[in-house]
Motif scaffolding. Structure first.
Motif, mmCIF file in Angstrom:
data_model
loop_
_atom_site.group_PDB
_atom_site.id
_atom_site.type_symbol
_atom_site.label_atom_id
_atom_site.label_comp_id
_atom_site.label_asym_id
_atom_site.label_seq_id
_atom_site.Cartn_x
_atom_site.Cartn_y
_atom_site.Cartn_z
ATOM 1 N N THR A 14 11.370 38.316 -5.564
ATOM 2 C CA THR A 14 12.481 37.854 -4.724
ATOM 3 C C THR A 14 12.099 36.715 -3.789
ATOM 4 O O THR A 14 12.973 35.979 -3.329
ATOM 5 C CB THR A 14 13.061 38.997 -3.855
ATOM 6 N N GLN A 15 10.787 36.541 -3.499
ATOM 7 C CA GLN A 15 10.413 35.469 -2.568
ATOM 8 C C GLN A 15 10.893 34.103 -3.081
ATOM 9 O O GLN A 15 11.201 33.219 -2.293
ATOM 10 C CB GLN A 15 8.915 35.483 -2.260
ATOM 11 N N CYS A 16 10.965 33.960 -4.418
ATOM 12 C CA CYS A 16 11.500 32.706 -4.986
ATOM 13 C C CYS A 16 12.846 32.922 -5.684
ATOM 14 O O CYS A 16 13.743 32.093 -5.587
ATOM 15 C CB CYS A 16 10.502 32.110 -5.987
ATOM 16 N N GLY B 65 15.057 35.254 -5.194
ATOM 17 C CA GLY B 65 16.141 35.732 -4.322
ATOM 18 C C GLY B 65 16.368 37.237 -4.395
ATOM 19 O O GLY B 65 16.080 37.870 -5.418
ATOM 20 N N ILE B 66 16.893 37.771 -3.300
ATOM 21 C CA ILE B 66 17.154 39.206 -3.207
ATOM 22 C C ILE B 66 18.136 39.646 -4.300
ATOM 23 O O ILE B 66 18.010 40.718 -4.877
ATOM 24 C CB ILE B 66 17.729 39.550 -1.806
ATOM 25 N N THR B 67 19.107 38.783 -4.601
ATOM 26 C CA THR B 67 20.078 39.137 -5.648
ATOM 27 C C THR B 67 19.654 38.605 -7.017
ATOM 28 O O THR B 67 20.343 38.828 -8.001
ATOM 29 C CB THR B 67 21.482 38.572 -5.316
ATOM 30 N N GLY C 239 15.875 32.259 -3.417
ATOM 31 C CA GLY C 239 14.994 33.002 -2.512
ATOM 32 C C GLY C 239 14.611 32.169 -1.307
ATOM 33 O O GLY C 239 14.960 30.987 -1.213
ATOM 34 N N ARG D 183 11.269 43.339 -6.007
ATOM 35 C CA ARG D 183 11.439 43.005 -4.579
ATOM 36 C C ARG D 183 10.178 42.369 -4.015
ATOM 37 O O ARG D 183 10.227 41.364 -3.311
ATOM 38 C CB ARG D 183 11.741 44.274 -3.766
ATOM 39 N N LEU D 184 9.028 42.980 -4.316
ATOM 40 C CA LEU D 184 7.764 42.533 -3.720
ATOM 41 C C LEU D 184 7.308 41.172 -4.252
ATOM 42 O O LEU D 184 6.896 40.317 -3.486
ATOM 43 C CB LEU D 184 6.681 43.590 -3.961
ATOM 44 N N TYR D 185 7.370 40.993 -5.572
ATOM 45 C CA TYR D 185 6.777 39.793 -6.161
ATOM 46 C C TYR D 185 7.781 38.693 -6.519
ATOM 47 O O TYR D 185 7.437 37.515 -6.478
ATOM 48 C CB TYR D 185 5.988 40.162 -7.427
#
Lengths: 232, 120
Positions: B36-38, B40-42, B47, B32-34
């Protein structure tokens, strides 16, 4: 005689009132900060050490504000605060997934609600600028040093992943990712020595930052710093 | 007496890791921290930074794509970045942020996301 004594008492009282008045005028930045800013900003450290702590952080840490910011920018910003991170303080608190794509729900990003007047801003700025990191090397970056824009762009946008998360202005166009703070006005905002130190070791400043720590030569890090703080 | 020692030993064994490292992050938290920013959450590659990326982030939810990769390739990509596996330099190296065991656990997490097994 009686008259004189009355005059003395009156004079004494007046002096007291004036003295009390001037105390109110000379604002204590630390006290103003405690009342107006400290419910969201951490000015004592340390930074959160877990994802949970990061998600609970309401506003950027300021316990090294004096190392990070330029005084003039800080004093102005405090008087008319606007969001610097397009994805909020922490993107996970503002992300929504629609049709399989993530986006930031901008309605949930609020500007700092504590707008200070010039006098309050001056006192808080003075307080914050005294909060310096004792270990940060200063005098590393000379802002006016010439650098190759072509090389800087190659480093920032191609060879290293900076552009993935940070928005910059390239030839008048804003480009780049949004999970990190925008750097379009970084030159006015940030102390070049801090930018250098932040690139060198992001986790020193914020153990759970989502910015990677990447090995770079001094020359490359210096070029990236000069690019970040240059007017673009 | 022996029974007491065994129980005590078990209690220490369970308690020690959490005492030793109060903030040990799980693979899910690290993802989640590193990531998902690119990615994506899924994990589907879409992202919040995806639109600005010159090369699309890999779709970790795609069994077809992910089953082409070995676990060692995944480990190498996380550790040394995209360049190390001749992919995009926009994928950073995480070796200086994540410990080796955290990277191993992320590889396991990626296999859960794609619901697929590693290429041989």
């Amino acid at each position: 005689m009686m008259h004189n004594r009355l005059l003395t008492v009156a004079w004494g009282a007046l002096t007291l009132i004036v003295a009390a008045g001037s105390e109110v005028v000379a604002l204590d930045g630390k006290a103003v900060f405690a009342e107006r800013c400290a419910s969201c900003h951490n000015a004592t450290g340390p930074a959160p050490a877990s994802l949970e702590g990061v998600l609970e952080r309401k506003a950027p840490d300021l316990f090294y504000a004096g190392s990070k910011f330029n005084l003039d920018w800080l004093e102005q910003w405090i008087q008319s605060p606007s969001p610097i991170r397009r994805s909020g303080v922490m993107f996970l608190n503002h992300v929504i997934t629609e049709g399989g794509k993530d986006r930031i729900n901008e309605d949930t990003i609020k500007a700092c609600p504590s707008k200070l007047n010039a006098e309050e801003a001056g006192s808080v700025t003075e307080y914050l600028m005294a909060l310096k990191d004792p270990k940060m090397r200063t005098g590393v970056i000379s802002r006016d040093k010439k650098f190759s824009m072509a090389q800087a762009l190659r480093l920032f946008t191609k060879q290293y992943p900076c552009i993935g998360c940070h928005t910059v202005k390239v030839k008048e166009n804003e480009t780049g990712g949004i999970s990190g703070p925008s750097l379009t006005d970084a030159g006015a905002r940030l102390n070049p020595d801090w930018v250098y130190a932040r690139i060198m070791d992001p986790q020193y400043w914020d153990p759970k930052t989502w910015m990677p720590k990447i090995e770079l030569s001094h020359e490359k890090r210096e070029t990236l710093t000069l690019f970040v703080v240059s007017p673009k | 007496m022996y029974r007491f020692a065994a129980v005590l030993g078990a209690v220490i064994a369970v308690a020690m890791p959490s005492l030793y490292d109060a903030h040990a992050a799980t693979a899910q938290e690290n993802y989640r921290l590193y990531c998902t920013q690119c990615h994506g959450i899924t994990g589907n590659g879409h992202g919040i930074n995806a639109d600005g990326l010159a090369v699309s982030a890999r779709d970790h939810s795609s069994a077809i794509e992910m089953s082409k990769l070995t676990d060692e390739e995944l480990r190498l990509a996380i550790t040394k970045g995209g360049e190390a596996v001749t992919k995009s330099e926009l994928m950073p190296p995480w070796a200086q942020v994540l410990r080796a065991n955290e990277i191993d656990e992320l590889v396991v997490h990626l296999r859960k996301l794609c619901k697929c097994v590693a290429a041989k």
